[in-house]
Design a protein around this motif. Sequence first.
Motif, mmCIF file in Angstrom:
data_model
loop_
_atom_site.group_PDB
_atom_site.id
_atom_site.type_symbol
_atom_site.label_atom_id
_atom_site.label_comp_id
_atom_site.label_asym_id
_atom_site.label_seq_id
_atom_site.Cartn_x
_atom_site.Cartn_y
_atom_site.Cartn_z
ATOM 1 N N THR A 240 0.779 -1.132 -0.085
ATOM 2 C CA THR A 240 0.007 0.142 0.054
ATOM 3 C C THR A 240 1.014 1.192 -0.120
ATOM 4 O O THR A 240 0.325 2.257 0.131
ATOM 5 C CB THR A 240 -0.919 0.060 1.281
ATOM 6 O OG1 THR A 240 -0.316 -0.252 2.269
ATOM 7 C CG2 THR A 240 -2.008 -1.006 1.005
ATOM 8 N N ASN A 241 2.228 1.002 -0.179
ATOM 9 C CA ASN A 241 3.164 2.206 -0.234
ATOM 10 C C ASN A 241 3.518 2.492 -1.594
ATOM 11 O O ASN A 241 4.067 1.860 -2.344
ATOM 12 C CB ASN A 241 4.330 1.980 0.476
ATOM 13 C CG ASN A 241 5.416 3.198 0.726
ATOM 14 O OD1 ASN A 241 5.389 3.752 -0.452
ATOM 15 N ND2 ASN A 241 6.228 3.234 1.599
ATOM 16 N N GLY A 242 2.529 3.632 -2.326
ATOM 17 C CA GLY A 242 2.786 3.865 -3.526
ATOM 18 C C GLY A 242 3.937 3.974 -4.273
ATOM 19 O O GLY A 242 4.258 3.645 -5.209
ATOM 20 N N ARG A 243 4.891 4.746 -3.355
ATOM 21 C CA ARG A 243 6.010 5.019 -3.898
ATOM 22 C C ARG A 243 7.164 3.686 -4.014
ATOM 23 O O ARG A 243 7.765 3.463 -4.922
ATOM 24 C CB ARG A 243 6.891 5.997 -2.867
ATOM 25 C CG ARG A 243 8.258 6.293 -3.332
ATOM 26 C CD ARG A 243 8.989 7.478 -2.118
ATOM 27 N NE ARG A 243 8.173 8.679 -2.248
ATOM 28 C CZ ARG A 243 8.629 9.686 -1.847
ATOM 29 N NH1 ARG A 243 9.934 9.856 -1.074
ATOM 30 N NH2 ARG A 243 7.860 10.867 -1.694
ATOM 31 N N LEU A 244 6.975 2.797 -3.061
ATOM 32 C CA LEU A 244 7.546 1.828 -3.088
ATOM 33 C C LEU A 244 7.208 0.581 -4.273
ATOM 34 O O LEU A 244 7.962 -0.054 -4.920
ATOM 35 C CB LEU A 244 7.447 0.929 -1.607
ATOM 36 C CG LEU A 244 8.607 1.076 -0.589
ATOM 37 C CD1 LEU A 244 8.632 0.070 0.402
ATOM 38 C CD2 LEU A 244 10.103 1.066 -1.267
ATOM 39 N N VAL A 245 5.904 0.370 -4.272
ATOM 40 C CA VAL A 245 5.385 -0.388 -5.422
ATOM 41 C C VAL A 245 5.872 0.028 -6.599
ATOM 42 O O VAL A 245 6.088 -0.775 -7.546
ATOM 43 C CB VAL A 245 3.776 -0.385 -5.125
ATOM 44 C CG1 VAL A 245 3.219 -0.872 -6.189
ATOM 45 C CG2 VAL A 245 3.401 -1.057 -3.974
ATOM 46 N N THR A 246 5.680 1.341 -6.859
ATOM 47 C CA THR A 246 6.118 1.957 -8.174
ATOM 48 C C THR A 246 7.413 1.624 -8.464
ATOM 49 O O THR A 246 7.914 1.281 -9.725
ATOM 50 C CB THR A 246 6.025 3.680 -8.496
ATOM 51 O OG1 THR A 246 4.638 3.712 -7.932
ATOM 52 C CG2 THR A 246 6.230 3.976 -9.654
ATOM 53 N N LEU A 247 8.335 1.632 -7.562
ATOM 54 C CA LEU A 247 9.867 1.326 -7.662
ATOM 55 C C LEU A 247 10.044 -0.086 -8.049
ATOM 56 O O LEU A 247 10.762 -0.546 -8.658
ATOM 57 C CB LEU A 247 10.668 1.781 -6.414
ATOM 58 C CG LEU A 247 12.214 1.445 -6.458
ATOM 59 C CD1 LEU A 247 12.935 2.391 -7.688
ATOM 60 C CD2 LEU A 247 12.523 1.886 -5.184
ATOM 61 N N ILE A 248 9.392 -0.754 -7.334
ATOM 62 C CA ILE A 248 9.475 -2.358 -7.475
ATOM 63 C C ILE A 248 8.994 -2.683 -8.757
ATOM 64 O O ILE A 248 9.635 -3.585 -9.476
ATOM 65 C CB ILE A 248 8.428 -3.131 -6.383
ATOM 66 C CG1 ILE A 248 9.136 -2.960 -5.036
ATOM 67 C CG2 ILE A 248 8.270 -4.451 -6.784
ATOM 68 C CD1 ILE A 248 8.103 -3.486 -4.101
ATOM 69 N N LEU A 249 7.950 -2.271 -9.337
ATOM 70 C CA LEU A 249 7.629 -2.470 -10.742
ATOM 71 C C LEU A 249 8.373 -2.061 -11.809
ATOM 72 O O LEU A 249 9.041 -2.678 -12.720
ATOM 73 C CB LEU A 249 6.356 -1.800 -10.972
ATOM 74 C CG LEU A 249 4.956 -2.208 -10.307
ATOM 75 C CD1 LEU A 249 3.829 -1.588 -10.505
ATOM 76 C CD2 LEU A 249 4.731 -4.108 -10.486
ATOM 77 N N ILE A 250 9.217 -0.846 -11.473
ATOM 78 C CA ILE A 250 10.237 -0.310 -12.443
ATOM 79 C C ILE A 250 11.434 -1.295 -12.439
ATOM 80 O O ILE A 250 11.889 -1.621 -13.471
ATOM 81 C CB ILE A 250 10.634 1.113 -12.114
ATOM 82 C CG1 ILE A 250 9.358 2.124 -12.321
ATOM 83 C CG2 ILE A 250 11.912 1.695 -12.854
ATOM 84 C CD1 ILE A 250 9.657 3.427 -11.893
ATOM 85 N N ILE A 251 11.898 -1.521 -11.252
ATOM 86 C CA ILE A 251 13.229 -2.431 -11.151
ATOM 87 C C ILE A 251 12.887 -3.902 -11.742
ATOM 88 O O ILE A 251 13.904 -4.428 -12.130
ATOM 89 C CB ILE A 251 13.530 -2.397 -9.680
ATOM 90 C CG1 ILE A 251 14.004 -0.923 -9.165
ATOM 91 C CG2 ILE A 251 14.665 -3.532 -9.595
ATOM 92 C CD1 ILE A 251 15.376 -0.633 -10.161
ATOM 93 N N THR A 252 11.508 -4.140 -11.507
ATOM 94 C CA THR A 252 11.049 -5.542 -12.331
ATOM 95 C C THR A 252 11.539 -5.646 -13.886
ATOM 96 O O THR A 252 12.130 -6.714 -14.063
ATOM 97 C CB THR A 252 9.763 -5.670 -12.189
ATOM 98 O OG1 THR A 252 9.290 -6.016 -10.776
ATOM 99 C CG2 THR A 252 9.253 -6.963 -12.852
ATOM 100 N N GLY A 253 11.711 -4.630 -14.358
ATOM 101 C CA GLY A 253 12.107 -4.678 -15.785
ATOM 102 C C GLY A 253 13.413 -5.166 -15.883
ATOM 103 O O GLY A 253 13.840 -5.851 -16.732
ATOM 104 N N PHE A 254 14.463 -4.500 -15.122
ATOM 105 C CA PHE A 254 15.764 -4.825 -15.290
ATOM 106 C C PHE A 254 15.846 -6.293 -14.576
ATOM 107 O O PHE A 254 16.690 -7.036 -15.500
ATOM 108 C CB PHE A 254 16.415 -3.960 -14.118
ATOM 109 C CG PHE A 254 18.107 -4.550 -13.585
ATOM 110 C CD1 PHE A 254 18.911 -4.415 -14.409
ATOM 111 C CD2 PHE A 254 17.887 -5.491 -12.477
ATOM 112 C CE1 PHE A 254 20.159 -4.851 -14.165
ATOM 113 C CE2 PHE A 254 19.220 -5.937 -12.173
ATOM 114 C CZ PHE A 254 20.486 -5.757 -12.878
ATOM 115 N N TRP A 255 15.073 -6.904 -13.779
ATOM 116 C CA TRP A 255 15.428 -8.294 -13.536
ATOM 117 C C TRP A 255 14.883 -9.123 -14.302
ATOM 118 O O TRP A 255 15.164 -10.323 -14.435
ATOM 119 C CB TRP A 255 14.855 -8.313 -11.850
ATOM 120 C CG TRP A 255 15.726 -8.029 -10.978
ATOM 121 C CD1 TRP A 255 15.696 -6.847 -10.094
ATOM 122 C CD2 TRP A 255 16.968 -8.556 -10.454
ATOM 123 N NE1 TRP A 255 16.766 -6.692 -9.261
ATOM 124 C CE2 TRP A 255 17.834 -7.608 -9.500
ATOM 125 C CE3 TRP A 255 17.696 -9.757 -10.958
ATOM 126 C CZ2 TRP A 255 18.859 -8.049 -8.918
ATOM 127 C CZ3 TRP A 255 18.741 -9.971 -10.517
ATOM 128 C CH2 TRP A 255 19.458 -9.265 -9.368
#
Length: 468
Positions: A240-255
């Motif tokens: 529910t932390n929008g900032r963290l979830v957004t970062l996780i989704l972005i970094i998912t592209g790298f992984w």
Amino acid sequence: MNERVSPKPQFPRIFWIANCVELLERAAYYGVFIVITLYLSRILGFTDIEAAWLAGSFSAGLYFLPTFTGALADKMGFRSALLLAFGLLTLGYSGLALFPALLEAQGLVEYGREAIYHGLKEADIRWAIIPILIVIMIGGSFIKAVITATVAKSTTAANRAKGFSIFYMMVNIGAFSGKTVVKPLRESMGDLGLVNLNYFAATMTLIAFVSIYFFFKNAETNTQGKSLDEIWSALIKVLTNGRLVTLILIITGFWMVQHQLYATMPKYVLRMAGEGASPSWYANVNPLVVFMTVSLVTSLMSKRSALFSMSIGMLIMPFSALLMASGNMLDGDVDLGFMQMHPIAFMMIIGIVFQGLAESFISPRFLEYFSLQAPKGEEGLYLGFSHLHSFISSLLGFGLSGYLLQAYCPDPRTFSSHEAWLEASANAHYIWYVFAAIATVSAISLIIYGVVIKRLDSKAAEASLVTA
């Protein structure tokens, strides 16, 4: 007369036992995982898509479960948890080795022959491999949680950095040695080596089990472990932390791109460069580059923000994927002076070098940034879910790999002639264009994210000054 007092060892025995069994477990895991999709397709007859989803789900579970199994380990005691873990791993790897032989005994396949591939094509019993993979996944998740905690509890503030440096070295030695074993087994036994490799893995985890049984005592601790309810509550907070979830989704592209070392690369290289290629050895280039560059990169980026360092790494990733694609467009072997190398293999190695460099910019600083987003006092719980990006990217990265392989680099064994396969695989390099695009979108997204976050933080700071 003064007696000489022997200096107290810097690390207790339990620290070295934990590190040694970690080395054994990593050797077993990486030896099997680098060829898991090959095993599922060549030995059990799964399609590229089916094998990708199975391997991706297995990898995803290994990243998601450790926080929960870590809580169980706190209640069980580390010794009991490790005995359970290595017992499950030994059973699981033995199961991978014995499963094809069991099918042969049932008359479903001709074990060790080409017919092993076709024999299981329509046999539903091949799906019985799923419980075996789940056993390995659960065992592995305990290891991830317990060994790192043991290292932490068997070190002090003064030697913790050195302790984790030794731990990281053991992890890399294990990973390197496990992948190195694959090639000689395949060269001496062909596809049967993919089966017998699991006996090697089972032996490693059995040795670890025996070591824990005879030599390991629970690390002393005065800390109270978290309950499953507390961990679940922390997961909800992270989601529910929008900032963290957004970062996780972005970094998912790298992984997603990073996971192609295991999802796409082994099949792609063997199909395009030939059976003499060494995908397991090529994969070792990544940890070697990280080992050689991560300290230097971290030092160079020490005065830069975590987001800036991560953005540099994200911008490197598209070039890595494009280098991997370029091998299919080169003619003739590459002359290295001391050996000739297929252009597919050579450019794959170059691409992996850049991939490792990108990881050096991203991985250490991601954990730093992630921890700073946690509420004060809850950093530990939040960091337990810092690998959510790997959970998502395992599913998406492996799943996408299966569809792309089937579309652009299909299994030659499914074609009636070599000419037909050559026509079907003419655009095999398109696979890497897709991952270059994903990496590019992720890099641009992270830059935009950094700009937006900076503005939001600036406005919040101004508002707090006005309020004060």
